[in-house]
Design an enzyme around this catalytic site. Sequence first.
Site, short mmCIF file in Angstrom:
data_model
loop_
_atom_site.label_atom_id
_atom_site.label_comp_id
_atom_site.label_asym_id
_atom_site.label_seq_id
_atom_site.Cartn_x
_atom_site.Cartn_y
_atom_site.Cartn_z
N GLN A 69 -12.32 -23.26 0.85
CA GLN A 69 -12.98 -24.53 1.11
C GLN A 69 -14.49 -24.43 0.93
O GLN A 69 -15.04 -24.92 -0.03
CB GLN A 69 -12.63 -25.05 2.50
CG GLN A 69 -12.91 -26.53 2.68
CD GLN A 69 -11.99 -27.19 3.70
OE1 GLN A 69 -11.03 -26.59 4.16
NE2 GLN A 69 -12.28 -28.42 4.05
N ASP A 70 -15.18 -23.76 1.86
CA ASP A 70 -16.61 -23.51 1.64
C ASP A 70 -16.95 -22.10 2.11
O ASP A 70 -16.14 -21.46 2.78
CB ASP A 70 -17.51 -24.59 2.27
CG ASP A 70 -17.44 -24.64 3.80
OD1 ASP A 70 -16.49 -24.08 4.38
OD2 ASP A 70 -18.34 -25.26 4.39
N PRO A 71 -18.13 -21.60 1.73
CA PRO A 71 -18.44 -20.19 2.03
C PRO A 71 -18.53 -19.93 3.53
O PRO A 71 -18.79 -20.84 4.33
CB PRO A 71 -19.82 -20.00 1.37
CG PRO A 71 -19.91 -21.08 0.33
CD PRO A 71 -19.16 -22.24 0.91
#
Length: 230
Positions: A69-71
């Site tokens: 999804q995101d870092p």
Amino acid sequence: MTDDDRIKLEPSWKAALRAEFDQPYMHQLREFLRQEYAAGKEIYPPGPLIFNALNSTPLEQVKVVILGQDPYHGPGQAHGLCFSVQPGVPAPPSLVNIYKELQRDLNLPIPNHGYLQSWAEQGVLLLNTTMTVQRANAASHAKKGWEFFTDRIIQVVSEQCPNVVFLLWGAHAQSKQKLIDGTRHLVLKSVHPSPLSAYRGFFGCGHFSRANGFLQQHGMAPIDWSLPPL
């Protein structure tokens, strides 16, 4: 992604994605990131590693796609590969559960680190659908334009690469299934490996052995999912 910190992009991806860099969303994303940096915000991963997934896995070498999804938003964790952390950083809980399933599925030992670079170099595209994040602020860069760019990456892989295995873990990753031609590729789905959901079907999914079986069936070398010690 600032003007004075030009980010290099691997040639096959640069050619495939060239048109994206002229799109209005990309200009807006650049401006958003420029303002974030100008305001002194700490952004992860570091600039040269934002495109690490693409630079580590050239387009023509993609065999498997894993979507995140995101870092990670903690210091020193993110380096541009989803689920992976930099050397010396403990494996986060979701990655620990990935290792547990690898042990169950392929009888592999649990690694002593969380650095997945060797997967990327074998053709596993470890792609976060949002490619940057502000420190200690999960999803802070969601819906700023990255999703258009990474949707196009998924489409390009589906259109240009033969017989790819897409591993879609959790609802967010599964929302990208519409971008994939299921007649040309293998799409495997399960719940997310997070401790909140892994016991509802990630453990026991067998995705790693199934991915290798599909690759071998189509004349390709399997992925060595074991990780070299650091």
